[in-house]
Design a protein around this motif. Structure first.
Motif, PDB file in Angstrom:
ATOM      1  N   ASP A 109     -28.894   4.024  12.804  1.00 47.27           N
ATOM      2  CA  ASP A 109     -29.680   3.670  14.016  1.00 47.27           C
ATOM      3  C   ASP A 109     -30.977   3.018  13.312  1.00 47.27           C
ATOM      4  N   VAL A 110     -30.922   3.084  11.786  1.00 47.75           N
ATOM      5  CA  VAL A 110     -32.187   2.314  11.386  1.00 47.75           C
ATOM      6  C   VAL A 110     -32.021   0.957  11.083  1.00 47.75           C
ATOM      7  N   LEU A 166     -24.319  -0.447   4.656  1.00 48.49           N
ATOM      8  CA  LEU A 166     -23.593   0.185   5.801  1.00 48.49           C
ATOM      9  C   LEU A 166     -23.861  -0.398   7.088  1.00 48.49           C
ATOM     10  N   ASN A 167     -24.996  -0.811   7.521  1.00 47.96           N
ATOM     11  CA  ASN A 167     -25.159  -1.389   8.930  1.00 47.96           C
ATOM     12  C   ASN A 167     -26.023  -2.480   8.556  1.00 47.96           C
ATOM     13  N   LEU A 168     -26.017  -3.152   7.314  1.00 44.12           N
ATOM     14  CA  LEU A 168     -26.635  -4.380   7.122  1.00 44.12           C
ATOM     15  C   LEU A 168     -28.367  -4.387   7.406  1.00 44.12           C
ATOM     16  N   LYS A 169     -29.009  -3.279   6.860  1.00 42.13           N
ATOM     17  CA  LYS A 169     -30.435  -2.914   6.927  1.00 42.13           C
ATOM     18  C   LYS A 169     -31.142  -3.968   6.159  1.00 42.13           C
ATOM     19  N   VAL A 228     -36.119   0.056  14.486  1.00 40.76           N
ATOM     20  CA  VAL A 228     -36.517   1.247  13.756  1.00 40.76           C
ATOM     21  C   VAL A 228     -36.756   1.137  12.239  1.00 40.76           C
ATOM     22  N   VAL A 229     -37.752   1.248  11.732  1.00 39.57           N
ATOM     23  CA  VAL A 229     -37.952   1.076  10.377  1.00 39.57           C
ATOM     24  C   VAL A 229     -38.236   2.351   9.771  1.00 39.57           C
ATOM     25  N   SER A 230     -37.437   2.641   8.649  1.00 39.82           N
ATOM     26  CA  SER A 230     -37.789   3.958   7.589  1.00 39.82           C
ATOM     27  C   SER A 230     -38.545   3.335   6.550  1.00 39.82           C
TER      28      SER A 230
END
Lengths: 316, 502
Positions: free
Chosen positions: A246-247, A269-272, A170-172
């Protein structure tokens, strides 16, 4: 279809200026909604804002999307990811081509909206034409970039080993503020061509085309949730776009260095994966390439042993 | 998936029980240490010279198998980092980026050859300093490191073929921070592609394993690499932080924990520094009931006990299909009894020393957590040496998906065994992790292999094998295991800018 030259200072967009004695037909105004999971809700927050053009004309009561809208959109995007990434690349290609067809069919409507948002007729026509062509360009890439970015790796041991790109998830996206149609399409297309799903925030000051483009998506066999479009303020939403757990990746298209810094910090935070497309002139030839697709791909390498019981040279 | 069983049939094992009660023992077979020269003290390798640390401080590096001091190495501080970055910048601007690519390549080839020439020495030092079995450092770490330099040397003058319609240019000075589990190999993974693409390097080896990187510095000196192209700073976390935060650095390449990786990502926010992060993992290794069981068991053993389990891609979560779980668990227990734990320098040793006291404490902490969480612990009955840091190979069964030993990276010889019934269930469980570095699947059915390898969200997937590496094979993670690839054509990308060809 040449209905675009008459503008009043109200929210009327399609007014016809003819007829003084007959009863004037009251035009039907369009409600600009957001697009989540293939549906057109208004923002859950109930808030709106009124962008104006250079002449001071109010464009519409546009949804001022909230964090909750964004979260709903991420849920929709995540739910759509398995299906979309699992589609045959050829099928994704056909759907992007269909999107181009639908956009071409509404060409005049988009020119009209761009002109309401301060573009000259020539500029508006050029932008819409380029936007259609850009969709065609990426439609063509859907089943080709894999061959460009894959490799069969000649490992020294007795293994078959290959690497292929896979969508990151998922990409923002915070879309470009200028080139509100072309920029939007230029950033969405490589992301979905690569099998990702996305949540995109439209240009704050020029949001009309993004919402109308959602109607194009909705009639193009693009599964609901693959592209979700919000309207609102980057200053309010940017931090949520980059700290949602979840991104998988975030794309930001402006040069605001404070926001860029914040995004890179929060992405930890989640290594986006974070990309700043801030140097891009979306009308230029370099603003389209398979390397944009590559950005939101992960490389997966697979190993399997090769049987070697015949001994050296025994295979042939 | 359940197998229908005939009730009447008597229980019969199809495994020949391995016999452990014989008097058979391996005689000690220690590798000679005479091949290795370790100096009493090491300075910092800056601008092609050995320079004293500005802070005049040194710290000990010990042999974790004996707790004896091997040497002492310089502690680099900010002033040293500054010197190293300046040297790297000068070398980049004045020499390295101007040098014809084919000459650059020849330097890298030369380094590769010298690593091969000194392979035995490097292997012995690697084992003494880090605790890994000599068999692994001799047969895996050192040759793979040399091969990595060989592979990327050849790329130096061929970059125009790598990225269609794009011109590749170097980034500048790369700051590289590497871990203690594969000290020389990680240095090779970092330095080789950086040099091939025209960058210069400031590299910091891990605090507990600096010696092979310093040996590599000697090789680099001997190879006549222009001064400043590679600089090696020894030190601890603060030294690493000073590299990450230095404004003269254009790129950070880090291999290590996810926790530190996140700190780095935050630290470089607001700068133009690029990053490659190769972080932790908790690989799912899946065995289906149709798998060749004995091969799979060997693969699982290699997957988790290779290098004492100090492997970011270790197969630390085993998912066994329910119908064969009993059999597989029995075989695993039998197999770990045969593993030889002990002196890493002995050529018969399978499992060497845990790298440090600190890491041994971490592993013990997780053993306690596993027991407290209700999993059943089984460890080999092997004796452990009296001195040094050692841990028996350990298996937990009846592990819950939510258990911390199934979710968190332990980085030790500890396997968590879970079971499953269906394909969909095991995919759900395997992907239910913030990590996504590697995964494994064992089955005899080709179509099932491709279904699984496609659906597992991980950067490296081994089917009917595990823990294989090659310079031509890209390595790196999905999700919180980091981003960027090392190895192969894809491993060039983190070290270049791509511009449109006009």
């Amino acid at each position: 279809m040449s209905k675009t030259s008459v503008h009043t200072t109200s929210l009327h967009t399609n007014g016809n200026g003819t007829g003084t004695t007959e009863t004037k037909r009251l035009e039907v105004l369009k409600t600009y909604k957001i697009y989540i999971g293939g549906q057109f809700p208004r923002t859950e927050s109930g808030r709106y804002y009124i962008p104006v053009n250079n002449e001071g004309k109010k464009l519409a009561n546009v949804c001022l999307s909230s964090r909750k809208d964004f979260r709903n959109a991420v849920v929709a995007a995540r739910a759509a990811f398995g299906g979309w990434s699992g589609r045959a690349a050829f099928n994704r290609s056909q759907i992007l081509y269909r999107m181009a067809e639908m956009l071409e069919g509404r060409r005049m409507q988009f020119i009209d909206e761009l002109m309401q948002q301060d573009a000259s007729r020539a500029a508006a026509e050029k932008e819409v034409d380029l936007a259609v062509d850009r969709l065609i360009y990426y439609a063509g890439w859907c089943d080709k970039y894999q061959q460009l970015f894959s490799s069969v790796n000649p490992v020294a041991s007795s293994h078959f080993n290959f690497s292929v790109p896979e969508p990151t998830g998922v990409v923002s996206i915070i879309a470009p503020q200028q080139d509100s149609l072309l920029g939007l399409i230029s950033v969405i297309s490589p992301v979905i061509a690569g099998g990702n799903t996305c949540v995109v925030l439209a240009s704050e000051s020029k949001p009309l085309c993004a919402v109308t483009f959602a109607e194009v998506l909705n009639s193009s066999d693009l599964p609901g949730g693959v592209v979700n479009i919000l309207t609102g303020k980057p200053s309010e939403l940017a931090s949520w776009f980059v700290d949602h757990m979840d991104v998988n990746a975030t794309i930001y298209c402006e040069k605001d260095t404070d926001i860029q810094r914040m995004m890179r910090e929060k992405s930890a935070l989640n290594l986006k994966r974070v990309f700043f497309y801030d140097q891009t002139d979306w009308t230029a030839a370099e603003s389209q390439s398979p390397y944009f697709i590559f950005d939101t791909q992960e490389i997966k390498t697979t190993w399997h042993p090769v049987e070697n019981i015949a001994g050296a040279g025994g295979g042939y | 998936m359940a197998v229908t069983k005939k009730k009447a049939a008597p229980k019969k094992s199809n495994t020949v029980k391995l016999k452990f009660d014989t008097s058979w023992n391996y005689a000690p077979a220690p590798e000679s240490k005479s091949a290795a020269t370790i100096h009493k003290q090491y300075d910092l390798f800056i601008n092609g010279e050995w320079q004293k640390p500005s802070g005049k401080k040194y710290f000990d590096t010990i042999n974790p198998a004996t707790e004896e001091k091997l040497s002492e190495v310089a502690m680099a501080n900010e002033a040293d980092t500054n010197k190293a970055v300046t040297a790297a910048r000068n070398a980049y601007e004045k020499v390295w980026k101007k040098m014809p690519a084919k000459e650059r390549g020849k330097y890298i080839f030369r380094i590769a050859r010298m690593i091969q020439e000194k392979a035995r020495e490097l292997a012995v030092i690697e084992t003494l300093d880090g605790g890994k079995p000599i068999r692994e450092s001799r047969d895996f770490d050192v040759p793979t490191a040399a091969n990595h330099f060989f592979y990327y040397a050849g790329w130096a003058d061929k970059l125009e073929y790598a990225f269609p319609n794009r011109q590749a240019s170097p980034l500048g000075v790369a700051g590289q921070i590497i871990p203690w589990n594969f000290p020389l190999l990680m240095a090779a993974w970092k330095i080789a592609p950086a040099l091939a693409t025209g960058n210069t390097v400031v590299l910091k080896p891990a605090e507990t394993t600096p010696l092979t990187a310093l040996k590599l510095a000697e090789i680099i000196q001997e190879a006549d690499l222009p001064p400043g192209v590679v600089n090696i700073l020894t030190g601890a976390g603060e030294t690493g932080a000073s590299i990450v935060n230095h404004p003269g650095i254009d790129k950070i390449a880090f291999t290590g924990s996810t926790e530190v990786g996140k700190l780095i990502q935050r630290a470089i926010a607001g700068t133009n520094k690029k990053a490659t992060l190769e972080l932790g993992g908790k690989a799912a290794n899946i065995i289906f009931e149709d798998a060749p069981i004995d091969q799979a068991v060997e693969g699982v053993i290699n997957g988790i006990f290779f290098n004492q389990g100090h492997v970011c891609c270790a197969g630390s979560r085993l998912y066994v299909q329910e119908s064969i779980a009993k059999q597989v668990i029995r075989k695993l227990k039998d197999r770990i009894e045969t593993l030889i734990v002990g002196d890493p320098i002995d050529k018969n040793t399978d499992i060497g020393a845990i790298n440090s006291k600190q890491q041994l404490d971490t592993i013990h902490k997780y053993l306690n957590i596993g027991k407290k969480e209700g999993a059943e612990m089984y460890e080999s009955s092997c004796p452990l040496p009296r001195k040094g840091y050692f841990c028996r190979p350990t298996i937990f069964t009846n592990v819950a998906q939510s258990s911390r030993i199934a979710q968190e990276e332990i980085f030790g010889p500890v396997l968590a065994v879970l079971t499953f019934r269906t394909d969909d269930e095991v995919i759900e469980k395997a992907n239910n992790s913030p990590y996504g570095l590697s995964a494994g699947v064992w089955t005899d059915k080709g179509s099932k292999i491709f279904n699984m390898t496609k659906r597992m969200r991980a950067g490296v997937v081994w089917a009917n094998t595990f823990n294989k590496f090659d310079p031509s094979s890209p390595f790196g993670g999905y999700k919180e295991s980091g981003f960027g690839r090392e190895g192969g054509l894809h491993g060039l990308m983190p070290y270049i800018n791509l511009t449109h060809q006009s």
